[in-house]
Motif scaffolding. Structure first.
Motif, mmCIF file in Angstrom:
data_model
loop_
_atom_site.group_PDB
_atom_site.id
_atom_site.type_symbol
_atom_site.label_atom_id
_atom_site.label_comp_id
_atom_site.label_asym_id
_atom_site.label_seq_id
_atom_site.Cartn_x
_atom_site.Cartn_y
_atom_site.Cartn_z
ATOM 1 N N PRO A 128 -5.926 1.361 11.591
ATOM 2 C CA PRO A 128 -4.505 1.349 11.939
ATOM 3 C C PRO A 128 -3.702 2.273 11.010
ATOM 4 C CG PRO A 128 -5.370 -0.872 11.890
ATOM 5 C CD PRO A 128 -6.466 0.023 11.391
ATOM 6 N N GLU A 129 -2.610 2.809 11.537
ATOM 7 C CA GLU A 129 -1.794 3.835 10.861
ATOM 8 C C GLU A 129 -1.414 3.419 9.427
ATOM 9 O OE1 GLU A 129 -1.044 7.299 10.937
ATOM 10 O OE2 GLU A 129 -2.155 6.680 12.714
ATOM 11 N N LYS A 130 -0.966 2.158 9.276
ATOM 12 C CA LYS A 130 -0.497 1.703 7.963
ATOM 13 C C LYS A 130 -1.629 1.751 6.919
ATOM 14 C CE LYS A 130 1.464 -2.293 8.975
ATOM 15 N NZ LYS A 130 2.160 -3.570 8.884
ATOM 16 N N LEU A 131 -2.832 1.425 7.388
ATOM 17 C CA LEU A 131 -3.973 1.434 6.463
ATOM 18 C C LEU A 131 -4.380 2.857 6.125
ATOM 19 C CD1 LEU A 131 -6.204 -1.473 7.835
ATOM 20 C CD2 LEU A 131 -4.104 -1.570 6.516
ATOM 21 N N LYS A 132 -4.309 3.734 7.158
ATOM 22 C CA LYS A 132 -4.611 5.153 6.926
ATOM 23 C C LYS A 132 -3.694 5.720 5.855
ATOM 24 C CE LYS A 132 -6.406 6.841 11.091
ATOM 25 N NZ LYS A 132 -6.084 7.141 12.443
ATOM 26 N N LYS A 133 -2.426 5.344 5.950
ATOM 27 C CA LYS A 133 -1.437 5.855 4.993
ATOM 28 C C LYS A 133 -1.791 5.451 3.563
ATOM 29 C CE LYS A 133 2.966 6.620 7.212
ATOM 30 N NZ LYS A 133 4.053 5.860 7.791
ATOM 31 N N ARG A 134 -2.276 4.225 3.430
ATOM 32 C CA ARG A 134 -2.635 3.760 2.087
ATOM 33 C C ARG A 134 -3.787 4.593 1.521
ATOM 34 N NH1 ARG A 134 -3.745 -2.307 1.279
ATOM 35 N NH2 ARG A 134 -2.849 -1.934 -0.762
ATOM 36 N N LEU A 135 -4.764 4.879 2.402
ATOM 37 C CA LEU A 135 -5.894 5.694 1.944
ATOM 38 C C LEU A 135 -5.438 7.098 1.569
ATOM 39 C CD1 LEU A 135 -9.100 5.229 4.143
ATOM 40 C CD2 LEU A 135 -8.812 4.806 1.701
ATOM 41 N N LEU A 136 -4.540 7.654 2.409
ATOM 42 C CA LEU A 136 -4.053 9.009 2.147
ATOM 43 C C LEU A 136 -3.281 9.068 0.833
ATOM 44 C CD1 LEU A 136 -3.030 10.129 5.747
ATOM 45 C CD2 LEU A 136 -4.901 11.022 4.328
#
Ligand SMILES: Cc1ncc(COP(=O)(O)O)c(C=O)c1O
Length: 380
Positions: A5-13
């Motif tokens: 999910p987008e929110k999790l991707k953002k955390r990784l980025l």
């Protein structure tokens, strides 16, 4: 598959952007300066000859998992650690989580050191008590908090480590015990990095100072100097009974396999009785003394956090910078790892040097020589 999910991707980025992305790597080095295997016990084989009826525990200890090996080992722990009762957990993480979440009830107060290990902080998150951190090893601040926030008709727990995992330093435990006594606060001490290192036969710092009867509970872990895995809470029979009833990681998780518990018993027997364990502890302390003198000789004291333990930390601010220096050292065969923010606060990124009984003295001198060359050249 691209399914995050987008929110999790953002955390990784964000992790990537701050050069702090964690990945799983295998560790190997010509000279080990990173593992917590302080006495080299991880390199020793301890095989129990006992024939167990089941390979696994078969359930939680509250159900079918409480094999005889547990009783034998917990009796050994009581004897070695001069404590009324011991309760084995599957890991140090579980022990801290289970203990702290179970005791810190609504209305209670938990005061904890600002650099307490993640397992302590996660236990606090799960507890219902109010929690306030005190500045690292700052007893004046602790006293201020005790004087201001001590609940009138509820309990206060003070939580610290006898050797801090990231800094290698220690609090003034004797003064802390006195302070907790004055305010009737219950002191909990995590001895993960003191077991095997301090005290006669590595009993830990609490016993070295003769404070074992003055704490609410101690946590010892078996994944560090014992070279294995698992942990125990040491305390009174009452504390043990309370945890058997309320510590959720103990109640709702399959127990350690009996053969592992029997192996732990043999490891403690080695620590308690063998001549070779005495020699290993002596070699470890010789290496600690050597490292400290090399740091002084090479004029690196200002970069290191003062420590008498097996953990020595050189602070090199900035994730990218500390990674670059650790890489240079590891290319020379030194197994040192960078500790990055957010594992440690931003600006206090560091290389953590763990010493062992098996480090040869030449490699310790060489490591500090190389570190001095790099640091003085870059004039951090
Ligand atoms: C101070 C401290 N407590 C507890 C733990 C957790 O112990 P375990 O690795 O057995 O889960 C660690 C491990 O890093 C630690 O450093």
């Amino acid at each position: 598959m691209n399914n995050l999910p987008e929110k999790l991707k953002k955390r990784l980025l964000a992790r990537q952007a701050s050069d702090s992305l964690r990945t799983l790597k295998t560790y190997s080095a010509q000279y080990d300066f990173s593992s917590n295997d302080y006495l080299g016990m991880g390199r020793l084989q301890f095989e129990s000859k006992e024939a167990f009826t089941s390979a696994g525990a078969g359930g939680s200890r509250l159900l079918t998992g409480n094999h005889d090996a547990y009783g034998v080992f917990e009796a050994r722990l009581c004897d070695f650690h001069q404590q009324e009762a011991a309760l084995v957990f599957n890991s140090g993480y579980d022990a801290n989580l289970g203990l702290i979440a179970a005791v810190g009830l609504r209305g209670d107060l938990i005061l904890y050191d600002a650099l307490a290990h993640a397992s302590i902080r996660d236990g606090i998150q799960l507890a219902q008590a109010r929690a306030i951190k005190f500045r690292h090893n700052d007893l004046e601040h602790l006293e201020q908090l005790l004087a201001t926030h001590m609940p009138e008709d509820a309990s206060c727990y003070v939580i610290t480590e006898s050797v801090f995992s990231m800094d290698g330093d220690s609090p003034d435990l004797e003064a802390m015990v006195e302070l907790c006594g004055t305010y009737k606060a219950h002191l909990i001490v995590d001895e993960a990095h003191a077991l095997g290192v301090f005290g006669t036969r590595g009993v830990g710092l609490v016993q070295d100072l003769g404070l074992q009867d003055r704490l609410f509970a101690r946590v010892v872990t078996f994944g560090k100097a014992l070279g294995y895995h698992g942990a125990a809470v040491l305390g009174s029979v009452e504390v043990k009974s309370y945890l058997v009833n309320f510590a959720r990681p103990l109640i709702y998780s399959t127990a350690l396999a009996p053969k592992h518990v029997a192996t732990l018993e043999l490891r403690y027997q080695w620590l308690a009785e063998s001549e070779t364990s005495l020699q290993a502890i002596e070699r470890l302390h010789r290496n600690i003394a050597l490292l400290r003198s090399c740091i002084e000789k090479r004029k690196l004291s200002d970069y290191f956090i003062p420590s008498e333990s097996a953990i020595h930390t050189v602070v090199i601010p900035g994730n990218s910078q500390v990674k670059a220096i650790a890489k240079q050292l590891s290319e020379l065969g030194f197994g040192v790892l960078p500790i990055l923010a957010p594992t440690v606060p931003e600006g206090s990124e560091r290389i953590r040097i763990c010493l062992h009984s098996y480090n040869d003295q030449e490699s310790i001198k060489l490591l500090i020589d190389k570190l001095a060359e790099i640091i003085h050249k870059d004039a951090l």
